[in-house]
Design a protein around this motif. Structure first.
Motif, PDB file in Angstrom:
ATOM      1  N   LEU A   1      12.410  54.863  41.062  1.00  0.00           N
ATOM      2  CA  LEU A   1      13.445  54.240  41.889  1.00  0.00           C
ATOM      3  C   LEU A   1      14.846  54.558  41.366  1.00  0.00           C
ATOM      4  CD1 LEU A   1      11.897  50.704  42.507  1.00  0.00           C
ATOM      5  CD2 LEU A   1      12.214  52.516  44.202  1.00  0.00           C
ATOM      6  N   GLY A   2      14.951  54.852  40.070  1.00  0.00           N
ATOM      7  CA  GLY A   2      16.261  55.142  39.500  1.00  0.00           C
ATOM      8  C   GLY A   2      16.957  56.313  40.148  1.00  0.00           C
ATOM      9  N   ALA A   3      16.186  57.274  40.681  1.00  0.00           N
ATOM     10  CA  ALA A   3      16.790  58.459  41.299  1.00  0.00           C
ATOM     11  C   ALA A   3      17.675  58.101  42.478  1.00  0.00           C
ATOM     12  CB  ALA A   3      15.685  59.420  41.740  1.00  0.00           C
ATOM     13  N   LEU A   4      17.391  56.993  43.139  1.00  0.00           N
ATOM     14  CA  LEU A   4      18.112  56.625  44.358  1.00  0.00           C
ATOM     15  C   LEU A   4      19.532  56.156  44.092  1.00  0.00           C
ATOM     16  CD1 LEU A   4      15.050  56.599  45.122  1.00  0.00           C
ATOM     17  CD2 LEU A   4      15.612  54.862  46.808  1.00  0.00           C
ATOM     18  N   GLY A   5      19.883  55.960  42.819  1.00  0.00           N
ATOM     19  CA  GLY A   5      21.226  55.510  42.516  1.00  0.00           C
ATOM     20  C   GLY A   5      21.970  56.391  41.534  1.00  0.00           C
ATOM     21  N   GLN A   6      21.493  57.627  41.323  1.00  0.00           N
ATOM     22  CA  GLN A   6      22.107  58.512  40.336  1.00  0.00           C
ATOM     23  C   GLN A   6      23.169  59.415  40.981  1.00  0.00           C
ATOM     24  OE1 GLN A   6      21.280  58.105  37.102  1.00  0.00           O
ATOM     25  NE2 GLN A   6      19.873  56.513  37.819  1.00  0.00           N
ATOM     26  N   PRO A   7      24.443  59.246  40.630  1.00  0.00           N
ATOM     27  CA  PRO A   7      25.491  60.080  41.239  1.00  0.00           C
ATOM     28  C   PRO A   7      25.273  61.566  41.030  1.00  0.00           C
ATOM     29  CG  PRO A   7      26.462  58.220  40.078  1.00  0.00           C
ATOM     30  CD  PRO A   7      25.000  58.226  39.730  1.00  0.00           C
ATOM     31  N   GLN A   8      24.843  61.983  39.834  1.00  0.00           N
ATOM     32  CA  GLN A   8      24.702  63.405  39.556  1.00  0.00           C
ATOM     33  C   GLN A   8      23.592  64.046  40.379  1.00  0.00           C
ATOM     34  OE1 GLN A   8      23.607  61.007  37.705  1.00  0.00           O
ATOM     35  NE2 GLN A   8      21.774  61.553  36.572  1.00  0.00           N
ATOM     36  N   LEU A   9      22.644  63.257  40.886  1.00  0.00           N
ATOM     37  CA  LEU A   9      21.595  63.789  41.752  1.00  0.00           C
ATOM     38  C   LEU A   9      22.019  63.772  43.215  1.00  0.00           C
ATOM     39  CD1 LEU A   9      18.392  62.110  40.261  1.00  0.00           C
ATOM     40  CD2 LEU A   9      19.505  64.242  39.592  1.00  0.00           C
ATOM     41  N   LEU A  10      22.520  62.642  43.669  1.00  0.00           N
ATOM     42  CA  LEU A  10      22.892  62.506  45.078  1.00  0.00           C
ATOM     43  C   LEU A  10      24.035  63.431  45.451  1.00  0.00           C
ATOM     44  CD1 LEU A  10      22.590  58.625  45.436  1.00  0.00           C
ATOM     45  CD2 LEU A  10      20.879  60.379  45.915  1.00  0.00           C
ATOM     46  N   ASN A  11      24.883  63.779  44.473  1.00  0.00           N
ATOM     47  CA  ASN A  11      25.954  64.743  44.747  1.00  0.00           C
ATOM     48  C   ASN A  11      25.400  66.080  45.211  1.00  0.00           C
ATOM     49  OD1 ASN A  11      27.928  62.916  44.074  1.00  0.00           O
ATOM     50  ND2 ASN A  11      28.341  63.763  42.049  1.00  0.00           N
TER      51      ASN A  11
END
Length: 471
Positions: free
Chosen positions: A255-265
């Protein structure tokens, strides 16, 4: 001596390549949007599917996968495998559920960071949410970056016999110099290169380890005689609610992936929806190769009782089972890959200071200068944390990963699903998710682990549901 010479030569060549990419990318930076997101929406701007997919994959992993995850499987056994479906679930949710709106709205409204997307409809609350978000990103990324510095330091110590302090300072210096040369495009290209390096290493080293052990059947036979029964348990030997809690805690890490700026960017920056879907497939394919290889490596290392603390297993196996020349290249390449992961984290931290915080600069050049100065400040603090607050790589990364995911994930996910939530409720959800995750992290026990991963999300979603604008 021959192996060290090869490692040094490979490291120098790899760093020269990174500098070249940074210099090339610097000529394509003409604005804040170019620097922080590669200018999506313009002709030639944004990322292609391969760069986006591989750079996303590398940013999710690197040190904690190569070293931390492998060490966890090596020491704890099959219970660690609950992480895998959680991680792949995170891949699918970010790329395929959140991705369509995240990507489309970035091109339509010119978002530069994921916090821009989060506060786009927050009205008078936008500035307050931005300030809080910037503070949380900086706090978490100090620990995240510290984990990468520690991984680089461990690797240099393992290979060259340097002191821990010397190794960490050297690794941090190399990373920081590179980060200051390029923006988001350079970071994404080098992270994609890193992902390729990781795949090659995670194929070669596990195959060599399995062959050295006499094949997969011999590995499992040896484990049956030498490993405790709990090693093969899906709950690590725990029973009842304790066992369920152990499994759910690891599963919830995704679930942590859904709030990671470096990924969602990365998803925001993809050039088109079709390339976004291709990027998702590339990320998933990469993950299958990486996690399969590392599980085999951990099991083989355990079967042969390699003398390692777990988190050094990858380097120990490469040195033990590969010819000196190949081992030197693999170790140097992976070491460089681990170190170069920090570029995305430092870039996100810099954008939090110079953009998300709402500060206004007299000129675009001054804004970029302040962003670079923020990189230096974050790197210095992370080095101090690494040196004076030592802990294992895996738990340090998971702390920052879970806390940011709980803070931003529920609000970003619901906005991607089309919810309109009042700004005050978004702020409350961000704070509640973060506080619950951090509080539960500092309590021992499987129940606290479930609250940290799942309870923080549940409370955030309840707040957002109550604050939803249904007009």
């Amino acid at each position: 001596m021959q192996g060290n010479t090869i490692i040094i030569a490979t490291l120098v060549a790899y760093k020269l390549l990174l500098l070249g990419i940074g210099l090339w990318a610097s000529r394509r930076v003409g604005s804040e949007g170019d620097f922080f997101l590669a200018g999506p929406g313009k002709d030639g701007g944004g990322l292609g599917a391969w760069t986006a997919g591989l750079s996303y994959a590398a940013s999710t992993s690197s040190a904690w996968v190569l070293l931390g995850f492998t060490g966890m499987v090596f020491t704890q056994g099959f219970v660690a495998l609950w992480l895998v479906p959680g991680i792949f679930g995170g891949y699918m949710l970010t790329w395929l559920v959140m991705g369509p709106r995240l990507n489309a709205e970035t091109r339509e409204r010119g978002h530069i960071t994921v916090i821009d997307f989060l506060v786009a409809d927050a009205g008078k609350w936008a500035r307050t949410i931005g300030l809080v978000a910037a503070a949380l990103i900086l706090f978490c990324f100090v620990f995240y970056i510290a984990a990468q510095f520690q991984a680089a330091g461990n690797a240099l110590t393992e290979v060259f016999g340097m002191s821990a302090t010397e190794a960490i300072l050297l690794g941090a210096a190399v990373i920081l110099i590179y980060c200051l040369l390029g923006g988001f495009l350079a970071a994404s290209i080098t992270d994609a290169l890193q992902a390729g390096v990781m795949v090659i290493a995670c194929i070669i080293v596990p195959i060599a380890a399995v062959n050295a052990a006499g094949g997969l059947e011999a590995v499992m036979e040896s484990l049956r005689f030498t490993a405790p029964q709990s090693y093969f348990s899906a709950t690590g030997g725990a029973f009842g609610m304790a066992g369920i809690g152990a499994a759910m805690g690891l599963l919830g890490t995704g679930l942590g992936a859904l709030g990671q700026p470096q990924l969602l960017n990365r998803i925001m920056a993809v050039r088109s929806q079709s390339e976004r879907r291709r990027g998702a497939a590339i990320t998933v394919g990469w993950g299958i190769l990486i996690y399969s290889g590392l599980v085999l490596l951990a099991l083989s290392g355990r079967a042969m009782a390699l003398d390692t603390g777990g988190e050094s297993l990858f380097f120990a196996a490469a040195s033990a089972y590969l010819p000196a020349a190949i081992a030197g290249i693999v170790i140097a390449a992976v070491l460089s890959a681990v170190m170069s992961t920090v570029d995305s984290l430092l870039l996100a931290a810099a954008s939090a200071v110079s953009h998300d915080s709402g500060l206004r600069w007299s000129s675009p050049k001054r804004g970029l200068l302040m962003g670079r100065l923020a990189m230096i400040g974050v790197a210095v603090v992370a080095v101090l944390v690494t040196l004076y607050a030592p802990t294992d790589i895996f738990s340090r990364v998971l702390f920052s990963w879970v806390a940011l995911g709980a803070a931003f994930g529920p609000s970003i996910l619901t906005r991607c699903l089309g919810w309109k939530v009042k700004g005050g409720a978004v702020l409350m959800a961000v704070l509640a998710g973060f506080i619950i995750a951090v509080g539960a992290y500092n309590i021992d026990g499987s129940l606290a682990d479930v609250i940290e991963k799942w309870g923080s999300w549940a409370v955030g979603l309840i707040i957002l549901t109550v604050g939803r604008d249904r007009s």
